[in-house]
Motif scaffolding. Structure first.
Motif, mmCIF file in Angstrom:
data_model
loop_
_atom_site.group_PDB
_atom_site.id
_atom_site.type_symbol
_atom_site.label_atom_id
_atom_site.label_comp_id
_atom_site.label_asym_id
_atom_site.label_seq_id
_atom_site.Cartn_x
_atom_site.Cartn_y
_atom_site.Cartn_z
ATOM 1 N N GLY A 42 81.634 46.683 27.766
ATOM 2 C CA GLY A 42 80.863 45.503 27.359
ATOM 3 C C GLY A 42 81.524 44.195 27.766
ATOM 4 O O GLY A 42 80.848 43.206 28.052
ATOM 5 N N LYS A 43 82.832 44.196 27.834
ATOM 6 C CA LYS A 43 83.563 42.976 28.201
ATOM 7 C C LYS A 43 83.381 42.621 29.671
ATOM 8 O O LYS A 43 83.330 41.456 30.025
ATOM 9 C CB LYS A 43 85.045 43.122 27.864
ATOM 10 C CG LYS A 43 85.292 43.134 26.369
ATOM 11 C CD LYS A 43 86.767 43.297 26.076
ATOM 12 C CE LYS A 43 87.041 43.276 24.602
ATOM 13 N NZ LYS A 43 86.557 44.444 23.892
ATOM 14 N N LYS A 47 77.358 39.450 27.846
ATOM 15 C CA LYS A 47 76.038 39.299 27.229
ATOM 16 C C LYS A 47 74.994 39.088 28.309
ATOM 17 O O LYS A 47 75.145 38.212 29.159
ATOM 18 C CB LYS A 47 76.025 38.113 26.273
ATOM 19 C CG LYS A 47 76.782 38.368 25.001
ATOM 20 C CD LYS A 47 76.621 37.231 24.029
ATOM 21 C CE LYS A 47 77.414 37.530 22.771
ATOM 22 N NZ LYS A 47 77.414 36.425 21.837
ATOM 23 N N GLN A 48 73.957 39.923 28.268
ATOM 24 C CA GLN A 48 72.866 39.897 29.247
ATOM 25 C C GLN A 48 73.374 40.003 30.684
ATOM 26 O O GLN A 48 72.748 39.515 31.611
ATOM 27 C CB GLN A 48 72.019 38.634 29.077
ATOM 28 C CG GLN A 48 71.357 38.557 27.720
ATOM 29 C CD GLN A 48 70.537 37.305 27.533
ATOM 30 O OE1 GLN A 48 70.668 36.342 28.282
ATOM 31 N NE2 GLN A 48 69.696 37.309 26.522
ATOM 32 N N GLY A 49 74.540 40.628 30.862
ATOM 33 C CA GLY A 49 75.073 40.854 32.198
ATOM 34 C C GLY A 49 75.677 39.643 32.869
ATOM 35 O O GLY A 49 75.923 39.639 34.071
ATOM 36 N N ARG A 50 75.959 38.616 32.101
ATOM 37 C CA ARG A 50 76.470 37.366 32.693
ATOM 38 C C ARG A 50 77.835 37.525 33.353
ATOM 39 O O ARG A 50 78.073 36.987 34.425
ATOM 40 C CB ARG A 50 76.531 36.272 31.632
ATOM 41 C CG ARG A 50 75.171 35.758 31.263
ATOM 42 C CD ARG A 50 75.269 34.508 30.405
ATOM 43 N NE ARG A 50 73.927 34.087 30.047
ATOM 44 C CZ ARG A 50 73.516 33.896 28.809
ATOM 45 N NH1 ARG A 50 74.341 34.071 27.803
ATOM 46 N NH2 ARG A 50 72.285 33.512 28.577
ATOM 47 N N THR A 51 78.738 38.249 32.712
ATOM 48 C CA THR A 51 80.079 38.429 33.287
ATOM 49 C C THR A 51 79.996 39.250 34.572
ATOM 50 O O THR A 51 80.611 38.888 35.577
ATOM 51 C CB THR A 51 81.024 39.097 32.271
ATOM 52 O OG1 THR A 51 81.039 38.324 31.067
ATOM 53 C CG2 THR A 51 82.431 39.202 32.813
#
Length: 84
Positions: A42-43, A47-51
């Motif tokens: 997840g990191k 969030k919403q695939g931003r990273t």
């Protein structure tokens, strides 16, 4: 590129020792397969695939400079993964 993605991913996760980037080379492109611990997936996606999108943007910018196409695959390292 492999080192760059490794260092960025290690800075994002809680288990940097579990980060492994494998380069799968083709004639005109290279796929970088990023493996992280299940608890860190997840990191690196965010969030919403931003990273993940940001990582791909960095890769894309470097691709243009190097005149070689790079793609990023993010996979969860399994319990029997030898890179854990």
């Amino acid at each position: 590129m492999q080192t760059l993605m490794t260092e960025i991913a290690q800075a994002l996760v809680d288990s940097p020792e579990a980060v492994h980037v494998e380069a799968i080379k083709d004639a005109e492109s290279t796929i970088l397969r990023l493996r992280v611990a299940p608890s860190d997936i997840g990191k690196v996606i965010g969030k919403q695939g931003r990273t993940a999108r940001s990582l791909r943007t960095i890769l894309s910018a470097a691709s243009m400079k190097l005149h070689h196409r790079f793609a990023l695959d993010i996979v969860e390292a399994g319990p029997d993964d030898p890179h854990d």
